[in-house]
Design a protein around this motif. Sequence first.
Motif: not given
Length: 114
Positions: A34-40
């Motif tokens: 499992m992971g956390w991603y981000r998109q600016a």
Amino acid sequence: QVQLVESGGGLVQPGGSLRLSCAASKKIFSDYSMGWYRQAPGKQRELVASITGRNINYADSVLGRLTISRDNAKNTMYLQMNTLKPEDTAVYYCNLRTGPFDTWGQGTQVTVSA
């Protein structure tokens, strides 16, 4: 099929803290990644942190400030975010990888601004 729901985003001042949660609709085995991603805005989605069993990895940009964890009994993953910076502003997504398949949450907005 499992569903993921993120919560905990919001507006915070620089130096502040937030805790994101990702709740799964069914049991997820601890050896699933499992992971956390981000998109600016205007940028590609990037990996922030991942957890597979006891193995944890962080992007260099968040090392020492963000902490990923999971509670398998609650089928929930967390991202504790401390000492937030304006460049942490993004939509944060949780991800579950089961073999070749990815499941994504709907995302939660984090805005770091004075």
